[in-house]
Design an enzyme around this catalytic site. Structure first.
Site, PDB file in Angstrom:
ATOM      1  N   ASP A 224       0.823  -1.131   0.081  1.00 20.61           N
ATOM      2  CA  ASP A 224      -0.007   0.115  -0.074  1.00 20.61           C
ATOM      3  C   ASP A 224       0.887   1.224   0.002  1.00 20.61           C
ATOM      4  O   ASP A 224       1.866   1.457   0.758  1.00 20.61           O
ATOM      5  CB  ASP A 224      -0.891  -0.046   1.180  1.00 20.61           C
ATOM      6  CG  ASP A 224      -2.050   1.027   1.287  1.00 20.61           C
ATOM      7  OD1 ASP A 224      -2.839   0.947   0.486  1.00 20.61           O
ATOM      8  OD2 ASP A 224      -1.796   2.003   2.260  1.00 20.61           O
ATOM      9  N   GLU A 282       1.685  -0.223  -4.818  1.00 20.37           N
ATOM     10  CA  GLU A 282       0.838   0.683  -5.474  1.00 20.37           C
ATOM     11  C   GLU A 282       1.791   2.111  -5.528  1.00 20.37           C
ATOM     12  O   GLU A 282       2.026   2.856  -4.587  1.00 20.37           O
ATOM     13  CB  GLU A 282      -0.491   0.997  -4.300  1.00 20.37           C
ATOM     14  CG  GLU A 282      -1.102   2.063  -4.856  1.00 20.37           C
ATOM     15  CD  GLU A 282      -2.105   2.590  -3.724  1.00 20.37           C
ATOM     16  OE1 GLU A 282      -3.070   3.126  -3.872  1.00 20.37           O
ATOM     17  OE2 GLU A 282      -1.583   2.664  -2.389  1.00 20.37           O
TER      18      GLU A 282
HETATM   19  C1  GLC Z   1      -4.349   2.909  -0.614  1.00 20.37           C
HETATM   20  C2  GLC Z   1      -5.259   1.955  -0.495  1.00 20.37           C
HETATM   21  C3  GLC Z   1      -6.439   2.968  -0.032  1.00 20.37           C
HETATM   22  C4  GLC Z   1      -6.390   3.400   1.307  1.00 20.37           C
HETATM   23  C5  GLC Z   1      -4.868   4.503   1.299  1.00 20.37           C
HETATM   24  C6  GLC Z   1      -4.607   4.478   2.754  1.00 20.37           C
HETATM   25  O1  GLC Z   1      -4.444   3.881  -1.513  1.00 20.37           O
HETATM   26  O2  GLC Z   1      -5.509   1.540  -1.796  1.00 20.37           O
HETATM   27  O3  GLC Z   1      -7.567   2.136  -0.109  1.00 20.37           O
HETATM   28  O4  GLC Z   1      -7.406   4.200   1.714  1.00 20.37           O
HETATM   29  O5  GLC Z   1      -3.973   3.449   0.506  1.00 20.37           O
HETATM   30  O6  GLC Z   1      -4.001   3.346   3.357  1.00 20.37           O
END
Ligand code: GLC
Length: 538
Positions: A224, A282
């Site tokens: 994440d 991500e």
């Molecule tokens: C990432 C996740 C999202 C979350 C954020 C904070 O972007 O995909 O769903 O709210 O991180 O952890």
């Protein structure tokens, strides 16, 4: 066909067994645990529900599941606020349920990957509770980013950063003696304090977490906010012109600071102790060169590229997204990734226009996506053609974005509505409870798994066929692709193994490139590809 141009995407890496690199062309299925299937009848999906549906996932033909966070969490951001990264939240089950899921999934040759949240913890994490109880400057505080406020009484935040979810990225605490105290940084909700990655304890604890899950048999992680974690020296102010959910500019000081790469190298070293495992980050970084840095051979195995999920249904935009995603990894010999949606963005049927049009276009883009070289990520429910649910009643909304934006942004709940499995009315077999954590639309009966499973024209059947062909036919082999010259509003490319994929985003039928038809997203019209459709040929 005239004007063939090629794009390279080398993938070979010396010294790793090919079977250890299963992820290079794997199909991942993202399970949003609250919404996939409820095993214990409380109206919220859980790991028991996932175990019960493994047969479905096997039938779908996916290679791996990615579980959005199931660790212990007060659920301020539905699991992305982790209070104990080495336990399962009771809402979803326990460690024994997770162990059983891993074993049963492996028995069906399905890999199991988990979400990992290293940028922040929950404010209920024992570290943060200790940090609040300790004094400014203490070792407990140094695991997070505490600063004195600005202004005479320290009552202004230390800098002008906004939270991604709206409002300031700083919250002031009350010290143990009851006086107004320091401020802590939270790029997301106030319940998600950012960790201080300059503190070696933070990295050590993450390594412990990695080994904890990898030793239990987990095959990898989705990381994440993998472009977060490292913060710039001095936390400078910024001229903000973009603070949208998941769409930051490349000069945003909150993200993509050079120190992040050392963090990924540390993660990779631990992953290398467990051959055959992988990590996908991500990474909301637009510049290709800087994106590519994350997937150098000693960093992450894969990085999410969101261009395809952002592209409109236009041949030009789709081609640009594909070119861009291939180019971003080519320079570092990495593997491209493709996704049309996830738990943070609008579902594709809706994004492409909704209704029958959005449905047809989502089918077409599914064929485009599965024709591409690299790893594909399917968000649960995409295979059923679920639309976004944009008319959820306001009192049902749960995304922290809704509150933090002062009720100006509804947030992401619309793409998180539970999956319909069977029957003719809500909750469509998702749960034995009467209601579900987000209400399900009454008109989803034609979208249930049961309704689609035996229907050869269904979205589910298209997914099953596409995944099966992709994993079995030699034509899908080879890195990179060659573009064919094609009429305006259309695109066509050829994989090195021989697969040809054509997309018609115009208003009328177009002739297909020569070849034998393997699969089409819509019936041909007098041998031509109808509008809003795609086809595979060999
Ligand atoms: C990432 C996740 C999202 C979350 C954020 C904070 O972007 O995909 O769903 O709210 O991180 O952890």
């Amino acid at each position: 066909m005239a004007g063939v141009s090629s794009v390279e995407s080398p993938q070979g890496v010396a010294g790793q067994a090919e079977s250890d690199r299963w992820w290079t062309n794997g199909v991942f299925y993202q399970i949003y645990p609250r919404s996939f299937s409820d095993g214990n009848g409380d109206g919220v999906g859980d790991l028991g529900g996932v175990r019960e549906r493994l047969g479905y996932l096997e039938l779908l033909g996916i290679d791996a599941i990615w579980l959005s966070p199931v660790m212990r969490s007060p659920m301020a951001d539905h699991g992305y606020d982790v209070s104990d990264p080495r336990d399962i939240d009771p809402l979803f089950g326990d460690l024994a349920t997770m162990d059983a899921l891993i074993e049963e999934a492996h028995a069906r040759r399905i890999k199991v990957t988990m979400d990992l949240v290293p940028n922040h913890t929950s404010d209920q994490h024992e570290w943060f509770v200790a940090a609040l109880a300790a004094a400014p400057g203490s070792p407990e505080r140094s695991r997070y980013i505490f600063r004195d406020g600005k202004g005479e009484n320290g009552d202004e935040p230390p800098n002008n950063w906004p939270s991604i979810f709206g409002g300031p990225a700083w919250t002031r605490i009350t010290e143990a003696d009851g006086t107004p105290g320091q401020w802590y940084l939270h790029i997301f909700a106030r319940e998600q304090p950012d960790l201080n990655w300059e503190n070696p304890e933070v990295a050590e604890d993450l390594y412990t977490t990695l080994r904890f899950w990898l030793s239990r048999g987990v095959d990898g992680f989705r990381i994440d906010v993998a472009h977060g974690m490292a913060k710039p020296e001095g936390l400078p102010d910024h001229d903000w012109d973009l603070n949208e959910l998941m769409r930051n500019d490349d000069d945003d000081p909150r993200f993509n600071n050079p120190g992040v790469h050392e963090i990924h190298r540390g993660i990779r070293k631990v992953m290398n102790e467990f051959p055959g495992t992988m990590a996908v980050g991500e990474i909301w970084v637009r510049d290709n060169e800087r994106f590519g840095e994350y997937i150098r051979p000693d960093e992450l195995h894969l990085g999410f590229n969101f261009r395809l999920a952002e592209a409109k249904f236009s041949a030009e935009q789709v081609r640009a997204a594909v070119d861009n995603s291939l180019a971003a990894v080519a320079a570092v010999g990495g593997t491209p990734t493709w996704t049309l949606s996830n738990h943070d963005v609008e579902r594709e049927v809706t994004r492409y226009g909704g209704g029958a049009l959005g449905w047809a276009r989502a089918r077409a883009m599914t064929l485009v996506e599965f024709a591409l070289p690299g790893a594909v990520f399917v968000y649960n429910g995409a295979e059923l053609g679920l639309p976004n649910v944009d008319d959820l009643p306001e009192d049902a909304l749960q995304d922290p974005v809704w509150e933090r934006s002062g009720h100006t942004e509804r947030g992401r709940d619309g793409c998180r509505v539970p999956l319909p499995w069977q029957g003719t009315e809500p909750p469509f077999g998702f749960t034995t409870a009467e209601s579900t954590w987000l209400p399900m639309p009454a008109d989803w009966a034609p979208l249930t798994v049961e309704a689609q499973l035996e229907d050869v024209r269904s979205m589910l059947s298209l997914y099953r066929t596409a995944i099966e062909l992709r994993s079995q036919r030699p034509e899908f082999s080879g890195d990179g692709l060659d573009w064919y010259g094609s009429p305006p509003g259309c695109l066509a490319f050829r994989r090195r193994g021989g697969l040809i994929c054509a997309l018609n985003a115009t208003d009328g039928p177009i002739p297909l490139p020569p070849g034998q038809l393997l699969l089409a997203s819509a019936p041909l019209v007098d041998g031509a590809l109808p509008s809003n459709a795609a086809a595979w040929l060999i």
